[in-house]
Each structure stands twice: as structure tokens, then as C-alpha cells.
Design an enzyme around this catalytic site. Structure first.
Site, PDB file in Angstrom:
ATOM      1  N   CYS A  82     -10.511  10.997 -70.313  1.00 20.75           N
ATOM      2  CA  CYS A  82      -9.331  11.828 -69.961  1.00 20.75           C
ATOM      3  C   CYS A  82      -7.941  11.158 -70.353  1.00 20.75           C
ATOM      4  O   CYS A  82      -6.910  11.229 -70.766  1.00 20.75           O
ATOM      5  CB  CYS A  82      -9.203  12.412 -68.495  1.00 20.75           C
ATOM      6  N   HIS A 140      -2.595  12.935 -64.540  1.00 17.51           N
ATOM      7  CA  HIS A 140      -3.007  11.750 -64.907  1.00 17.51           C
ATOM      8  C   HIS A 140      -2.248  10.840 -65.901  1.00 17.51           C
ATOM      9  O   HIS A 140      -3.203  10.050 -65.719  1.00 17.51           O
ATOM     10  CB  HIS A 140      -4.627  12.488 -65.460  1.00 17.51           C
TER      11      HIS A 140
HETATM   12 CA    CA Z   1     -11.428  15.230 -70.077  1.00 17.38          CA
END
Ligand code: CA
Length: 490
Positions: A82, A140
Site C-alpha cells: 500500500c 496512508h
Molecule cells: Ca494495498
């Protein structure tokens, strides 16, 4: 009428016609700036959408968009998990070059670290070129104020800053409140309240539905602003925790495996959300001139219900299943319908592609690793003949690495033997051709080696232990990573 007067009348007419002309050109320029809707899913498997052959999972609405747009069979992201994948997407650079090759810590707040602010995000470039910009969903990329979406080119933000979230926020926020009440500080970010532009919100809907609702809300706000708009809709589905609505689970009685069934239900919720947004775009006459991009930040997790078939392995891997993702672009006004584009494209390409599309300016001195792929998509040719796409995953004491160039891919996993595949013919990476083409392999390895010199030391580690290991193992040890067996070219 004297000569002078006639002269003035002529000048007047000339000026008047020029005005009309520029007005027309300006109006033209204004209407042709497309809206941009980027839909990023999280850990979605290559084979888990109907348009890539899924049989048990249903994505009818995504499939219609894919069929009427351009599907990409070799779309890569910057990293097989990610955080670094997203850092690459927004900066247009390999995450290793900016010290962002690890996920940020999962604790809420993430210790005041994030993707370096010197790296202007493409969202800022679009904002500066007149776009109304919004981010909905997972971020994120840092939680401190300077790394917050509102500080990095987004007028609007609804969602969560951490690496994931529970899907039933009304339940999780109660748990969160209880921990705060008990005086706990290092609380798991997945249960923190969602936020809107920095202020916590009380959310009661299933998360994927809530994000779709907010996307529609943003589109209305953007339309009222009369600016062209860019929406980054980052669903965390179907990332863990595997949590679905009962009504969505009920659609898949034929799936025996409980994880696969929940995963399928989570993907269905994304499909429903996209349908809701597309309906709204049509109703407000914006569908034709909205460029819709759909992809995933990395491959699916085979241990969590995903399938990347026919690709090998999944999330975290430098085999194709780790970082080749499903993708399509739909743009009724700008792209021919029903095409499939087979040449490699990269998430790093969106920065220059969307900047050019928006008539924006790449900031001076900004380095980019991708390229504007729109001309290549229109012509059907490769955007990067003879050029490599790299991927590297650090592990304890070693690095997995691969390079794709044209139809070829060289890969090394766990310091094992170098392998070479024709991933166009053999996307499952089953037949090693390294013995047939030793020079090609050596050339690709040399390319990766050269690339590695541009890397920066990691600015953070996902968990403390990774940082200790990195130092203890004297990483990155690239001299070992890029060694070829002696005599391999004799
Ligand atoms: Ca991911």
C-alpha cells in the site's frame, strides 16, 4: 468618411473579431478540460473483476465501463504493497528514491512522519491549474498537518489517514471512544473516527457505501464551483478486515470459502458505489467528459480470498501477482471504446499524463519517473519501448527485485537464481528463459543495478523491528542483490 475614420473602424472590427475568436477558444479550452475520477481499490486481485475474467465475483457496473473504455492488461504499480505504491502514485517517483519504500507505522498519528513535502503531489498541480480537488477514502501518506490531504493539493478530504479501517465505523468508534476514555494513546488507527477536512465525523453507514456517498457529494460541490474537478476515490475495500454487509453476502451463496465469499461481497459494494457515482455523473451531464480511471494499489492477498490468476503470487511479491493490477480508463469524449492495451503502463505515468491533460505545469526541478501515456494509448503503441519498469521489495537481509522491459521480465526472489520470463506470452511466469538469453538477462540486471544507485535510505519502517533488522543486516547490500553467477556470459 475620411481615411482616418475608416482606418479606426477597420481596427475596431479587427479587435472585435479577435475578441470573439479568443472567447471561442477560451470557451473551447474550458469545456475540453475533462473532470478526472481516479478510483483506487486496495489489494484487489488481478482476476477479481468481471472484465478480467472473474466468474464467481460480480462487477457488472465496472465491466460496462471497462468494455466501453480501454482495459490495460499490463498495468503496474510502484510497489507490491500500500504505502509505497501510493507514495509513487502521488509523487510520480519510485518510492525508493524518496525514502518511502516502507509502510508508515499503523499507530494513529504515525509519529509525525510522512512523504517528503518537497515532492509536490500531482493533486497540487491539478489544483494549481484550476481544478477543484477532493480525496475520499484511505490516505496512508502521513497524518501530521503538513502531510494531510488538505495540505497536499486537496480542497476536500473525507476518510481516514491510516493504512486501513474497520467497515462498520459506528461499532469501531465506540471501541475507540472507550479506549480514549481509559486514557490509552497508542490506539490502532483502524478504529479511529473518520474525518472531514481534519474534523472527526460520526459515521454510521457501511464504510464502502459511505465513501461512495461522499464521492457523490463532492461531485455536486465541484459542479457548483464551475471548475473542472479531480476526485481521488480510494476505497479501502477489499483490504482486510474482511467485513461485508449481510445483503451483499447473500448474493454469493455459491461461494463455499468464507473468506472468498466475504471478499466477493466487499468487491460488490465497490461495484455498487461506482454505479451510484456513474448514475450521478449521467444525471448531471458530466459523464461524457469525465475521465474515469480504475485500478488497485497492489495485488490481491491469496490468504484473504483474492485471486490474481493467471499471475503468480500476490500482495508483497515482485512476481506479477504482486504489482500488476486490473485497470481501465473510461473517457467517452476522449478515448475510443472497447480497446485493450497490452503494453506495460505504470502508476507513475499518471502524474505527467494527468498534468498534461489538465494543462498544468510540473513544478520546476520536480523529477518524474513516469511518462505521459495518452499519445501511446491513442496510437496503440508502447509508451516505453526498450525501457524498464522496476520493482523492489526489501526483506530481512535481502531484496526481491524485478525489471520488466517490453515483453521481458527478469526477477530474483529470496536471493535465489535470476529468472527471465516472456510475460506477454507467459504472464504466469512459468517458463524460465534465462539460459536461452543470458545477455538480455545481464542487461536487465545492469539496468536494475543502475536504478538502485538512485535510492535513498528508508525514512521510516512499518514496525520498529524492521528498522533494527535493516541496521543489523547492513541493508541494502545491493552488491549481493545484483550479482550474476560467475561465468554466466561465457
Ligand atoms: Ca494495498
Amino acid at each position: 468618411m475620411g481615411m482616418v475614420n475608416r482606418h479606426f473602424i477597420r481596427i475596431f472590427w479587427y479587435a472585435y473579431l479577435m475578441c470573439l475568436f479568443f472567447q471561442a477558444v477560451y470557451a473551447e479550452a474550458k469545456v475540453t478540460k475533462p473532470n478526472i475520477l481516479m478510483i483506487l481499490t486496495d489489494d484487489l486481485g488481478y482476476a477479481d473483476v468481471g472484465f478480467n475474467g472473474a466468474k464467481d465475483i460480480k462487477t457488472p457496473n465496472l465491466d460496462v465501463l471497462a468494455q466501453n473504455g480501454v482495459t490495460f492488461t499490463s498495468a503496474y504499480v510502484a510497489h507490491p504493497f500500500c504505502g509505497p505504491s501510493r507514495a509513487g502514485l502521488f509523487t510520480g517517483r519510485y518510492p525508493h528514491k524518496i525514502g518511502s519504500q516502507y509502510n508508515l507505522p499503523t499507530v494513529k498519528g504515525a509519529g509525525g512522519i510522512g512523504v517528503p513535502v518537497e515532492e509536490t503531489y500531482f493533486s497540487r498541480v491539478l489544483q494549481d491549474s484550476g481544478y477543484f480537488t477532493g480525496a475520499v477514502g484511505k490516505w496512508h501518506l502521513g497524518e501530521a498537518r503538513q502531510y494531510h490531504p488538505n495540505s497536499r493539493g486537496f480542497d476536500e478530504f473525507f476518510g481516514f489517514l491510516n493504512g486501513g479501517h474497520d467497515y462498520f465505523p459506528d461499532q469501531s468508534s465506540k471501541r475507540y471512544a472507550a479506549l480514549v476514555e481509559a486514557g490509552r494513546t497508542n490506539i490502532y488507527g483502524y478504529i479511529a473516527p473518520l474525518e472531514y477536512n481534519g474534523s472527526p465525523v460520526q459515521e454510521t453507514e457501511y464504510l464502502t457505501d459511505a465513501l461512495s456517498r461522499e464521492a457523490v457529494k463532492f461531485i455536486d460541490k465541484a459542479k457548483a464551483s464551475t471548475q473542472p474537478w479531480f476526485l481521488y476515490l480510494a476505497y479501502n475495500a477489499p483490504h482486510t478486515p474482511l467485513q461485508a454487509k449481510e445483503e451483499d453476502l447473500a448474493v454469493f451463496p455459491h461461494i463455499q470459502d468464507a473468506k472468498r465469499r466475504t471478499y466477493a461481497a466487499m468487491v460488490l459494494a465497490v461495484d455498487r458505489g461506482v454505479a451510484r457515482i456513474v448514475d450521478h455523473l449521467k444525471k448531471t451531464h458530466q459523464f461524457e467528459n469525465t475521465l474515469i480511471i480504475f485500478f488497485s494499489d497492489n495485488g490481491g492477498r491469496l490468504d484473504q480470498g483474492a485471486s490474481n490468476s493467471p499471475l503468480s503470487e500476490g500482495k508483497g511479491s515482485v512476481m506479477e501477482g504482486g504489482y500488476r493490477t486490473p485497470m481501465f480508463i473510461h473517457w467517452a469524449e476522449g478515448l475510443e471504446r472497447g480497446q485493450s492495451y497490452r503494453h506495460p503502463v505504470h502508476a507513475l505515468d499518471f502524474y505527467p499524463t494527468l498534468t498534461n491533460l489538465a494543462g498544468g505545469q510540473v513544478p520546476e526541478g520536480k523529477q518524474l519517473d513516469g511518462k505521459d501515456i495518452l499519445p501511446a494509448i491513442l496510437s496503440g503503441e508502447s509508451a516505453r519501448p526498450g525501457e524498464s519498469i522496476f520493482v523492489m521489495r526489501h526483506r530481512k537481509g535481502l531484496s526481491d527485485v524485478a525489471a520488466r522491459r517490453d515483453r521481458w521480465k527478469a526477477v530474483r526472489v529470496a536471493n535465489g537464481a535470476w529468472r527471465l520470463f516472456d510475460v506477454e506470452e507467459d504472464p504466469g511466469e512459468t517458463t524460465d528463459l534465462s539460459e536461452q538469453y543470458p545477455k538480455l538477462l545481464a542487461d536487465l540486471v545492469a539496468d536494475m543495478d543502475a536504478w538502485s544507485w538512485s535510492h535513498e535510505h528508508p525514512r521510516w519502517f512499518h514496525i520498529q523491528k524492521e528498522g533494527f533488522d535493516w541496521r543489523e543486516d547492513n541493508m541494502p547490500r545491493f552488491h549481493e542483490t545484483f550479482e550474476l553467477p560467475t561465468g554466466s556470459l561465457d
